[in-house]
Design a protein around this motif. Sequence first.
Motif, mmCIF file in Angstrom:
data_model
loop_
_atom_site.group_PDB
_atom_site.id
_atom_site.type_symbol
_atom_site.label_atom_id
_atom_site.label_comp_id
_atom_site.label_asym_id
_atom_site.label_seq_id
_atom_site.Cartn_x
_atom_site.Cartn_y
_atom_site.Cartn_z
ATOM 1 N N THR A 35 0.836 -1.204 0.000
ATOM 2 C CA THR A 35 0.000 0.000 0.000
ATOM 3 C C THR A 35 0.869 1.251 0.000
ATOM 4 O O THR A 35 0.502 2.279 -0.582
ATOM 5 N N PRO A 38 3.248 2.876 -3.905
ATOM 6 C CA PRO A 38 2.936 3.968 -4.841
ATOM 7 C C PRO A 38 3.218 5.351 -4.250
ATOM 8 O O PRO A 38 3.695 6.246 -4.950
ATOM 9 N N LEU A 39 2.909 5.520 -2.953
ATOM 10 C CA LEU A 39 3.149 6.805 -2.304
ATOM 11 C C LEU A 39 4.643 7.112 -2.249
ATOM 12 O O LEU A 39 5.075 8.232 -2.523
ATOM 13 N N GLN A 42 5.854 8.272 -5.713
ATOM 14 C CA GLN A 42 5.496 9.656 -6.049
ATOM 15 C C GLN A 42 6.381 10.654 -5.307
ATOM 16 O O GLN A 42 6.882 11.624 -5.873
ATOM 17 N N ALA A 69 -1.481 14.813 -7.031
ATOM 18 C CA ALA A 69 -1.817 13.390 -6.960
ATOM 19 C C ALA A 69 -1.563 12.839 -5.560
ATOM 20 O O ALA A 69 -2.369 12.076 -5.019
ATOM 21 N N VAL A 70 -0.434 13.258 -4.973
ATOM 22 C CA VAL A 70 -0.119 12.830 -3.611
ATOM 23 C C VAL A 70 -1.180 13.328 -2.647
ATOM 24 O O VAL A 70 -1.696 12.572 -1.803
ATOM 25 N N ALA A 73 -4.517 11.474 -3.144
ATOM 26 C CA ALA A 73 -4.416 10.107 -2.633
ATOM 27 C C ALA A 73 -4.490 10.090 -1.113
ATOM 28 O O ALA A 73 -5.145 9.226 -0.516
ATOM 29 N N ARG A 76 -8.136 10.582 0.023
ATOM 30 C CA ARG A 76 -8.930 9.345 -0.053
ATOM 31 C C ARG A 76 -8.529 8.375 1.057
ATOM 32 O O ARG A 76 -9.375 7.705 1.656
ATOM 33 N N PHE A 77 -7.237 8.327 1.309
ATOM 34 C CA PHE A 77 -6.715 7.430 2.341
ATOM 35 C C PHE A 77 -7.257 7.815 3.716
ATOM 36 O O PHE A 77 -7.635 6.955 4.519
#
Length: 696
Positions: A35, A38-39, A42, A69-70, A73, A76-77
Amino acid sequence: MATSPCSSSGVSSSSSAGLGAEAALEIRTRSVEQTLVPLVSQITTLINHKDKPKRSDRTLQAIQRVGQAVNLAVGRFITVGAAIANENRELKEEMSIACIEAKRAGETIAQLTDVANLDHPESDGRITIFTDKTGVVKAARLLLSSVTKVLVLADRIVIKQIVASRNKVLATMEQLEKVSSFQEFVQIFSQFGNEMVEFAHLTGDRQNDLKDEKKKARMAAARAVLEKCTMMLLTASKTCLRHPDCESARLNKEGVFHRMRLSLEQVIEIVTDSRPSGENEMAPTSIYTSIKEFKQSQKTKEITEDLEVAILKTCQCMNELKRELHHAATSLATDLLRYHADHMVLKALKITGVEGNLEAVAEYTCKLSEQKEQLVETCRLLRHVSGTEPLEITCIHAEDTFQVTGPQIISAAETLTLHPSSKIAKENLDVFCEAWESQLSDMSMLLREINDVFEGRRGEKRAYLSLPRPGKHNANLKALKPVTLDTEEQAQLGKLGLELHLLTCDVDSETEKWEDQENEIVLHGQSISSMAHSMYLFTRGEGLLKTTQDLFHQAEVFATEGIKLASVLTAFSNQLEDFDKPLLLLEIDKLIPVCQQLQITAKTTVQGKSATFTKVDTCIRKTKGVMTILSQVLPLSCKLLKKCGTGNGWLRSPHPWRENRLQTNTNEDSMEGKTDAFGIKSLEHHVANLTFLESK
């Protein structure tokens, strides 16, 4: 030089300490790790950008897109984190703090990468990613630290559910141990069965999600004990209820309960990463680990040229010693397993027990004890050549299982001898004998894996991730039902899987009898057997086949390999005398239609859970049919080959069979037919049969 808050190659458990002094968070599961990947990617892109005097609009817009984008994301997280917090009030405060920190860090990164700020020259005093590199690094570390904390907190929910499930199982076991009537036992065991199914699902997901291969192996060993002991607990308890004054029956029952408690405790130790009373885990000593540690230690030392030559020669000698030891250990294990493959001692115990022959039972229990000691010593020897730490743990588990199951069989046999007309006592002995036979089969698979590692044929397994999401992994059975088989399906698929596994062992045994292991008939047989074994593991919720689509693809490849074997057998039949040819052609005529039917079934598209399970069931049955024919074809072909005298050079393949081993796709569709519950014969099936207790 560019800075990164984490390794650009991914996230490791050791790197979590570098995320911030306040959060020394260890990442123990693959779901948490993946998980974060991806973070990390970026953020690394942002921090590792090149500082150029002139920056094009394209560069500025690209930086802004990454920053936005970070931030999106993270938003949403945080929403997911808040939902988890609402479902688990004891974590709400910690989760809220972590979410606030993540939100603040995400907004900071978005602000530092905003084009409106980046377009202004640095002289106007605005802080940007170009003017405050240290600020970006701090924000990145805070973001990773807070996000990791949210994930670790979510992971604690899974741990809490497993512990709670274990506690329920223990509480029910205490009730089972004290019952004095059949009626009460039936009611409590029904509840116990449901609780064990729930515990199986939770721990199965956890086992597949663990990063540490040693812990995964220990978890698998503990769950294997629980799987086998669940059925033993049923029959041992029934026997004790039927014969309450029988001392051997009481000892038999107590042994099962004790072993289950130890295994439940081991699962919790692994899940919580703790040991009782702060004890340190003693690492097992073996030749394999000692050689490995010696070689690693020499790489870190400054040594003279002469000493280096001496060490290299020593390492060479150790490698030769390891090869010789491996050959001796595996040859001994193979011979021992072959010698005990007929299970003559167990059969004799059953017969003499029913006859009530005390002297004969005593004689055969002595022979079983001798067999147990041989197997225990062989397991200890295999541990020294295991090749990996997980396999070393599996060897220790096999040793413990033989050590414990042997005396349990003896006590069950003594009970039957004292009560030769007791159907319950006979059933109890059968169950313990089945457990012994199953462990011998597991030891055969372990031996194969050790050889695979030694010869460099071991493949990587795909992970099955189980990080909780809102509304998922609640500690009740209802939340698990949509992704599992129902009671009848579990029993049916489990029984088929066991039958397929036994056929696989038969085929493996037949292929080992061939003098020429490069004969094409043998190579195709080994390839087919390997794929069938993977399909058997699927029925247990294990192995590389994770979804029904994986299974169907494997079945298609399996059928193709069967048709190839039929072609090879046809060519071989042309070399035979007219008198011998019909025998082989008869088997070929059986093999081809079954393989074609399996191909058609595997390619047929179905929709809905019921239709999917029917397709799974049909594929396993057809696979079983192919293996049944193969178990007849191999000995027949071997006999005919010797008779016709065509020699060992006939039909030799230039390609190793293992190139055709397991072929899977990476489709991550949900596996509607997956079962991860304990027991080859499902608990619910046995619970349903408890109504017949009184008649035995």
